[in-house]
Write a protein that holds these residues in place. Structure first.
Motif, PDB file in Angstrom:
ATOM      1  N   LEU A  87       0.834  -1.209   0.000  1.00  0.00           N
ATOM      2  CA  LEU A  87       0.000   0.000   0.000  1.00  0.00           C
ATOM      3  C   LEU A  87       0.863   1.252   0.000  1.00  0.00           C
ATOM      4  O   LEU A  87       0.537   2.240  -0.645  1.00  0.00           O
ATOM      5  CB  LEU A  87      -0.926   0.001   1.214  1.00  0.00           C
ATOM      6  CG  LEU A  87      -2.127  -0.939   1.115  1.00  0.00           C
ATOM      7  CD1 LEU A  87      -2.941  -0.895   2.390  1.00  0.00           C
ATOM      8  CD2 LEU A  87      -3.004  -0.555  -0.070  1.00  0.00           C
ATOM      9  N   TYR A  93     -13.025  -0.868  -0.269  1.00  0.00           N
ATOM     10  CA  TYR A  93     -12.911   0.527   0.152  1.00  0.00           C
ATOM     11  C   TYR A  93     -12.256   1.362  -0.947  1.00  0.00           C
ATOM     12  O   TYR A  93     -12.702   2.450  -1.291  1.00  0.00           O
ATOM     13  CB  TYR A  93     -12.075   0.571   1.427  1.00  0.00           C
ATOM     14  CG  TYR A  93     -11.925   1.940   2.023  1.00  0.00           C
ATOM     15  CD1 TYR A  93     -13.034   2.613   2.535  1.00  0.00           C
ATOM     16  CD2 TYR A  93     -10.692   2.564   2.069  1.00  0.00           C
ATOM     17  CE1 TYR A  93     -12.899   3.872   3.076  1.00  0.00           C
ATOM     18  CE2 TYR A  93     -10.557   3.821   2.613  1.00  0.00           C
ATOM     19  CZ  TYR A  93     -11.660   4.465   3.122  1.00  0.00           C
ATOM     20  OH  TYR A  93     -11.529   5.711   3.650  1.00  0.00           O
ATOM     21  N   HIS A  94     -11.220   0.800  -1.514  1.00  0.00           N
ATOM     22  CA  HIS A  94     -10.490   1.452  -2.582  1.00  0.00           C
ATOM     23  C   HIS A  94     -11.408   1.736  -3.772  1.00  0.00           C
ATOM     24  O   HIS A  94     -11.415   2.827  -4.342  1.00  0.00           O
ATOM     25  CB  HIS A  94      -9.337   0.526  -2.990  1.00  0.00           C
ATOM     26  CG  HIS A  94      -8.429   1.103  -4.017  1.00  0.00           C
ATOM     27  ND1 HIS A  94      -7.999   0.398  -5.103  1.00  0.00           N
ATOM     28  CD2 HIS A  94      -7.889   2.329  -4.128  1.00  0.00           C
ATOM     29  CE1 HIS A  94      -7.222   1.165  -5.838  1.00  0.00           C
ATOM     30  NE2 HIS A  94      -7.132   2.339  -5.266  1.00  0.00           N
ATOM     31  N   ARG A  95     -12.235   0.713  -4.099  1.00  0.00           N
ATOM     32  CA  ARG A  95     -13.155   0.864  -5.227  1.00  0.00           C
ATOM     33  C   ARG A  95     -14.130   2.004  -4.968  1.00  0.00           C
ATOM     34  O   ARG A  95     -14.394   2.838  -5.822  1.00  0.00           O
ATOM     35  CB  ARG A  95     -13.914  -0.450  -5.441  1.00  0.00           C
ATOM     36  CG  ARG A  95     -14.206  -0.738  -6.887  1.00  0.00           C
ATOM     37  CD  ARG A  95     -14.576  -2.181  -7.150  1.00  0.00           C
ATOM     38  NE  ARG A  95     -15.177  -2.872  -6.051  1.00  0.00           N
ATOM     39  CZ  ARG A  95     -14.616  -3.903  -5.423  1.00  0.00           C
ATOM     40  NH1 ARG A  95     -13.434  -4.328  -5.787  1.00  0.00           N
ATOM     41  NH2 ARG A  95     -15.240  -4.514  -4.433  1.00  0.00           N
ATOM     42  N   THR A 155      -5.251   2.392  -9.831  1.00  0.00           N
ATOM     43  CA  THR A 155      -6.614   1.853  -9.829  1.00  0.00           C
ATOM     44  C   THR A 155      -6.645   0.343  -9.668  1.00  0.00           C
ATOM     45  O   THR A 155      -7.709  -0.239  -9.516  1.00  0.00           O
ATOM     46  CB  THR A 155      -7.337   2.216 -11.139  1.00  0.00           C
ATOM     47  OG1 THR A 155      -6.540   1.749 -12.221  1.00  0.00           O
ATOM     48  CG2 THR A 155      -7.537   3.704 -11.251  1.00  0.00           C
ATOM     49  N   ASN A 170      -9.791  -3.628  -0.804  1.00  0.00           N
ATOM     50  CA  ASN A 170     -10.123  -3.451  -2.219  1.00  0.00           C
ATOM     51  C   ASN A 170     -11.484  -2.807  -2.406  1.00  0.00           C
ATOM     52  O   ASN A 170     -11.661  -1.936  -3.263  1.00  0.00           O
ATOM     53  CB  ASN A 170     -10.078  -4.802  -2.931  1.00  0.00           C
ATOM     54  CG  ASN A 170      -8.654  -5.177  -3.292  1.00  0.00           C
ATOM     55  OD1 ASN A 170      -7.787  -4.296  -3.364  1.00  0.00           O
ATOM     56  ND2 ASN A 170      -8.409  -6.451  -3.494  1.00  0.00           N
ATOM     57  N   PRO A 219      -6.589  -3.218  -8.039  1.00  0.00           N
ATOM     58  CA  PRO A 219      -6.847  -3.724  -6.692  1.00  0.00           C
ATOM     59  C   PRO A 219      -5.635  -4.492  -6.177  1.00  0.00           C
ATOM     60  O   PRO A 219      -4.765  -4.884  -6.959  1.00  0.00           O
ATOM     61  CB  PRO A 219      -8.048  -4.649  -6.874  1.00  0.00           C
ATOM     62  CG  PRO A 219      -8.024  -5.044  -8.304  1.00  0.00           C
ATOM     63  CD  PRO A 219      -7.397  -3.908  -9.058  1.00  0.00           C
TER      64      PRO A 219
END
Lengths: 462, 222
Positions: free
Chosen positions: A202, A231-233, A210, A229, A212
């Protein structure tokens, strides 16, 4: 992060707790080992003592009607097995009289002569000793009754043996414990390894990455990777939505500003003062629109921000609606609009965010006024929804929105009419508020002939 | 009426002064709370127009210290923040009204008039509401100087509305004020009195709106 506690390390906690447990186990086991060592030493040397005393007993004989002892050499030989220890003995005749040996050996408090040897501990000449009393019943005519042989020995050899056993046992236990701790340390590090790997990955990523995170085969870690992932999305989605919103908003604001600017330029260059009032009026209208757009943009930002941060608390929806309608009537008193309010419910309290709900209902009322005819009729209702919760309904007698355009009407910056007065944000604000309350916004046909906007708020009315 | 504008944007302040001067009302201007306090200490004002975001001490602080000192001068708050929290706290702190920037000058003037009207309500016998004049002593009204004919009930009704401008009055509110406990009345009687009153006031600045299901609201549109 600021919430990280200095002393709170998973590794350290696991290790220290396990070590504590191991120490407790070690203490318990040591106690057991100590007891065992003592028993083993006692057992060995008691047998020795027993044999020696029996051997002395062999040397007893009755001579001339008197008990006498011919001390067997073997008995003393036997005691040589503990070379550092002193040995004391005593022989008594059936009358209990001293025959030979040391006459002042300590006696047990309660003693009944029997065929079995009797062991006891006592101090003699300032030293702790182990004693055995061996009894033998004589049935000769001259001498009958119990003769007793008492044999005592100091404890040095016993202690040595006990310490030796204990020392070896403890050494084995300690080694085992250290081995367990080492295995644990290794295991914890291995277990935490995926976490360090994730944080390293990270850290190395750029903000705009972008992709994952790669899935992990480890069962316990994969939920974490999934959560990161997802949360990231969501962050990326939000970012995308924000980009679109900013692009749309800039377009709207700059267009309105350009129009104003153009009118101002023309007005300042004009040679015909007679056209000025009209141009000024145009500029004023454009400015008003820009103002409304700004207000709606800020309201939209506020509503979205609040939906993320505010917690809902019970508010009286009925009172809120009455107040909003009153304000609306006051602001549009000079117009020929007919207003009505309807609420049959006895109690209309519902968990809601007062500020954003106000903004939503005000937008619905504003829309009804803005897009309706001059002799509009606007009805505000609060009714119990069929599936629980409350419905806030705004009816008007305007032209309404055609069913196939309704979905589009809820989207940001989609203005259905080419007429310039709308910001294209009003209904989108209402929908954001509805969603923040877990509800929804429905556009329907109004019995009055125009549009019915129904803001559904879930939750039991109390 | 004499008003004090406390506003740090000079362009806005100048425009406001010019607008009020054209209406015939002198407007004093202070650029900061400190300046405003000096003006307030040696002059009497009928109304304060107070911006919240000021350099140095904020408008809220001035308002708070005024109210703490027991000064009841009407205060109209100007705020650039549209969040209602702001408005609610402004009213809680003792402001009488608020306007969110950017505002319409006509709206500002109307709000100022309404505030001063409210304040002077009991001081003078003759009250002015746009083109409508109401005399408390003689219980008579005129529109543009022409007296209008009103029955006693209608005068009572008019007075009730004028004392509760921009507020909702329910039919019960009206019945309780207009009729004594023993007097029988019908909702119809109120409707009739209202209809006649509305007809007499048709050319006036006073609008009495019916909100079905809620009550009546009177508003001065000037």
């Amino acid at each position: 992060m600021s919430t990280t506690k200095r002393g709170y390390s998973l590794r350290r906690r696991l290790l220290s707790r396990t070590a504590l447990l191991l120490v407790a186990v070690l203490l318990l086991l040591s106690l057991g080992a100590w007891r065992y060592a003592r028993q083993a030493a006692d057992y060995s040397y008691d047998r020795l003592l027993n044999s020696a005393s029996l051997s002395i007993m062999e040397g007893l004989l009755v001579r001339n009607g008197r008990v006498d002892l011919d001390l067997p050499y073997a008995a003393l030989e036997m005691m040589q097995l503990a070379p550092d220890d002193k040995v004391f003995y005593q022989v008594r005749n059936p009358q209990g009289e001293w025959i030979t040996g040391y006459d002042d050996l300590p006696q047990p408090e309660t003693f009944e002569p029997s065929d079995k040897p009797f062991f006891y501990d006592a101090r003699y000449r300032g030293e702790p000793l182990r004693f055995v009393i061996q009894s033998k019943r004589l049935t000769e005519p001259a001498v009958s009754g119990w003769v007793q042989v008492t044999l005592g020995q100091t404890l040095n050899a016993r202690r040595e043996l006990m310490v030796d056993i204990l020392y070896k046992a403890l050494l084995a236990l300690l080694g085992l414990m250290l081995l367990a701790l080492a295995a644990l340390w290794f295991g914890i590090n291995r277990a935490l390894d995926p976490l360090s790997l994730i944080s390293r990955t990270l850290k190395q990523r750029s903000a705009g990455d972008t992709e994952p995170l790669a899935q992990t085969p480890i069962q316990e870690v994969s939920p974490l990777v999934d959560a990161i992932n997802s949360y990231h999305r969501r962050l990326l989605d939000n970012l995308e939505a924000m980009k679109t919103f900013i692009a749309d908003a800039s377009h709207q604001i700059r267009t309105a500003q350009s129009a104003t600017q153009a009118q101002l330029d023309i007005a300042s260059q004009t040679n015909d003062p007679a056209t000025l009032p009209q141009r000024l009026d145009t500029i004023r209208q454009q400015h008003l629109q820009l103002t409304r757009l700004t207000n709606q943009l800020l309201a939209h930002a506020m509503v979205v921000h609040r939906s993320d941060t505010q917690s809902l608390e019970p508010i009286d929806i009925d009172a809120l609606l009455k107040q909003l309608l009153t304000e609306c009537v006051r602001d549009h008193a000079h117009r020929d609009i007919d207003f009505a309010y309807h609420c049959d419910l006895p109690h209309c309290s519902l968990p809601a965010d007062r500020v954003s709900l106000r903004e939503a209902v005000r937008n619905l009322l504003d829309n009804a006024v803005r897009y309706g005819p001059d002799d509009n009729q606007i009805d505000l209702q609060l009714v119990a929804a069929a599936n629980g919760g409350l419905d806030i309904i705004v009816d008007d007698r305007g032209t309404g929105i055609a069913p196939h355009l309704r979905r589009q009407a809820l989207q940001r910056f989609s203005r259905l009419a080419t007429e310039a007065s709308g910001s294209g944000l009003g209904l989108s604000i209402v929908q954001s508020v509805a969603e923040a309350h877990g509800g929804d916004l429905f556009l329907e046909n109004s019995p009055l002939g125009g549009l019915r906007a129904r803001l559904h708020l879930p939750g039991g009315s109390t | 009426m004499r008003m004090l504008l406390i506003e740090d944007n000079q362009a806005l302040a100048d425009a406001t002064r010019e607008y009020f001067l054209n209406l015939g009302h002198p407007l004093d201007w202070a650029g900061s709370v400190e300046h405003a306090e000096r003006s307030l200490s040696f002059d009497d004002f009928d109304l304060l127009i107070l911006d919240i975001n000021l350099p140095g001490r904020s408008g809220y602080q001035l308002l708070q210290s005024l109210r703490a000192a027991g000064k009841r001068i009407p205060v109209l708050i100007l705020t650039a923040r549209a969040e209602i929290d702001d408005r609610v706290s402004a009213l809680d702190l003792g402001a009488d009204d608020y306007l969110v920037k950017p505002f319409d000058f006509r709206e500002l003037a109307a709000r100022c008039r309404a505030l001063i009207r409210r304040e002077r309500g009991d001081a003078s016998n003759e009250l002015q509401f746009g083109n409508l004049t109401f005399n408390l002593a003689t219980q008579s009204a005129s529109v543009d100087g022409r007296p209008i004919e009103l029955r006693p009930r209608e005068v009572q009704l008019l007075e009730l509305f004028l004392k509760n401008l921009d507020r909702v009055l329910t039919k019960d509110d009206i019945a309780n004020r207009l009729y004594t406990f023993d007097e029988a009345y019908t909702p119809n009687a109120i409707e009739q009195a209202l209809t006649r009153l509305r007809r007499q006031l048709a050319d006036s600045s006073l609008i009495i709106k019916t909100i079905r299901g809620l009550g009546y609201l009177a508003h001065v549109d000037d």
